[in-house]
Design an enzyme around this catalytic site. Sequence first.
Site, short mmCIF file in Angstrom:
data_model
loop_
_atom_site.label_atom_id
_atom_site.label_comp_id
_atom_site.label_asym_id
_atom_site.label_seq_id
_atom_site.Cartn_x
_atom_site.Cartn_y
_atom_site.Cartn_z
N ASN A 1 0.87 -1.17 0.00
CA ASN A 1 0.00 0.00 0.00
C ASN A 1 0.91 1.22 0.00
OD1 ASN A 1 -1.77 2.08 0.46
ND2 ASN A 1 -2.40 1.41 2.51
N TRP A 2 1.04 1.83 -1.15
CA TRP A 2 1.97 2.96 -1.29
C TRP A 2 1.45 4.22 -0.59
CZ3 TRP A 2 4.25 3.24 -6.96
CH2 TRP A 2 4.97 2.07 -7.21
N LYS A 3 0.18 4.24 -0.24
CA LYS A 3 -0.45 5.44 0.33
C LYS A 3 -0.18 6.62 -0.60
CE LYS A 3 -0.19 3.24 4.81
NZ LYS A 3 -0.08 3.35 6.26
N GLU A 55 -5.33 -4.76 10.67
CA GLU A 55 -4.34 -3.71 10.86
C GLU A 55 -4.64 -2.95 12.15
OE1 GLU A 55 -2.35 -2.56 6.80
OE2 GLU A 55 -3.89 -1.14 7.34
N GLY A 67 2.86 -1.04 4.35
CA GLY A 67 2.91 0.39 4.06
C GLY A 67 4.33 0.82 3.77
N GLY A 68 4.99 1.39 4.76
CA GLY A 68 6.33 1.96 4.60
C GLY A 68 7.31 1.06 3.87
N GLY A 93 2.48 2.29 10.95
CA GLY A 93 3.41 3.41 10.84
C GLY A 93 4.18 3.72 12.11
N GLU A 101 -6.80 4.75 7.77
CA GLU A 101 -6.58 6.17 7.46
C GLU A 101 -7.80 6.77 6.77
OE1 GLU A 101 -2.82 5.57 5.49
OE2 GLU A 101 -1.98 5.01 7.43
N SER A 103 3.54 -2.08 10.46
CA SER A 103 4.99 -2.19 10.68
C SER A 103 5.52 -3.57 10.33
CB SER A 103 5.34 -1.81 12.11
OG SER A 103 4.93 -0.47 12.37
N HIS A 113 -9.69 1.24 4.94
CA HIS A 113 -8.38 1.40 5.60
C HIS A 113 -8.53 2.38 6.77
CE1 HIS A 113 -4.21 2.55 6.30
NE2 HIS A 113 -3.89 1.41 5.74
#
Length: 255
Positions: free
Chosen positions: A9-11, A172, A238-239, A178, A97, A217, A95
């Site tokens: 997930n590149w966000k 999640e 994510g990251g 994050g 966010e 994470s 999600h």
Amino acid sequence: MRRKLVVGNWKMHGDLTSNQLLLERIINGVRELNNADYVVCVPNPYLFQARELLKNTNIAWGGQNVDQHEEGAFTGAVAPHMLTDLGCTYVLLGHSERRSLFHETNLTASARFEAAIKAGLTPILCVGETLAEHNAGLTEVVVASQMDAVMATLNEQEFALAKQLNMVFAYEPLWAVGTGKAAASEHVQTIHKFIRDRIAKRNTQAAAQVRILYGGSLKAKNAKDLFAMPDVDGGLIGGASLLANEFVEICRAAN
Ligand code: 13P
């Protein structure tokens, strides 16, 4: 045996130049890794680029969200058929966010889930609790309510369609997203088992087949331990999905 699934997930990250470099490295890195499935969910403006670079590879691409309407005066929204037009096969829904920053709710997640499956997209429904809910021992209550809100609205025909499309769930916990602090593998296993058991109440065959991803994470260093859990069928990253080496290592751990 469920095949593992690794989803990046590149966000809201990337540009044409950096995306190309990242995708080329991932393509090369996973070319020989044929025992798992891979997806990247890129920002909408780059779906065309993803399609150009990823067609004829073993990596699929998807959207990070979708609107529940087919078309109309919905400025800024993207319809399910627009994602399929660009070759998307997956879409993230609900999600954390989207829920916390954009006021999306179980109701929107549910409407979008239905719209996604009707367009032939495989939905990846994200569920998870906040730190306060976690500390109050409410994880299962929260996860159950997020799941039920979507499952309850599906009639038998829609449920069968979701099953046919291999619907995916992603656990999640917000306190792990994050933060650099992934949830412990045993906790993740407990919640994933809870999710599977809940699906089994509706349909045991679907429960056995559904892939449940962990996100929060997840890095190359903890992927193996998490993926070793019997009900962890992959990850939503994510990251670490923005770093080719990290992402490829996670994909390797899924093989
Ligand atoms: P991180 O891997 O950066 O914690 O993000 C997880 C996530 O939100 C994926 O959807």
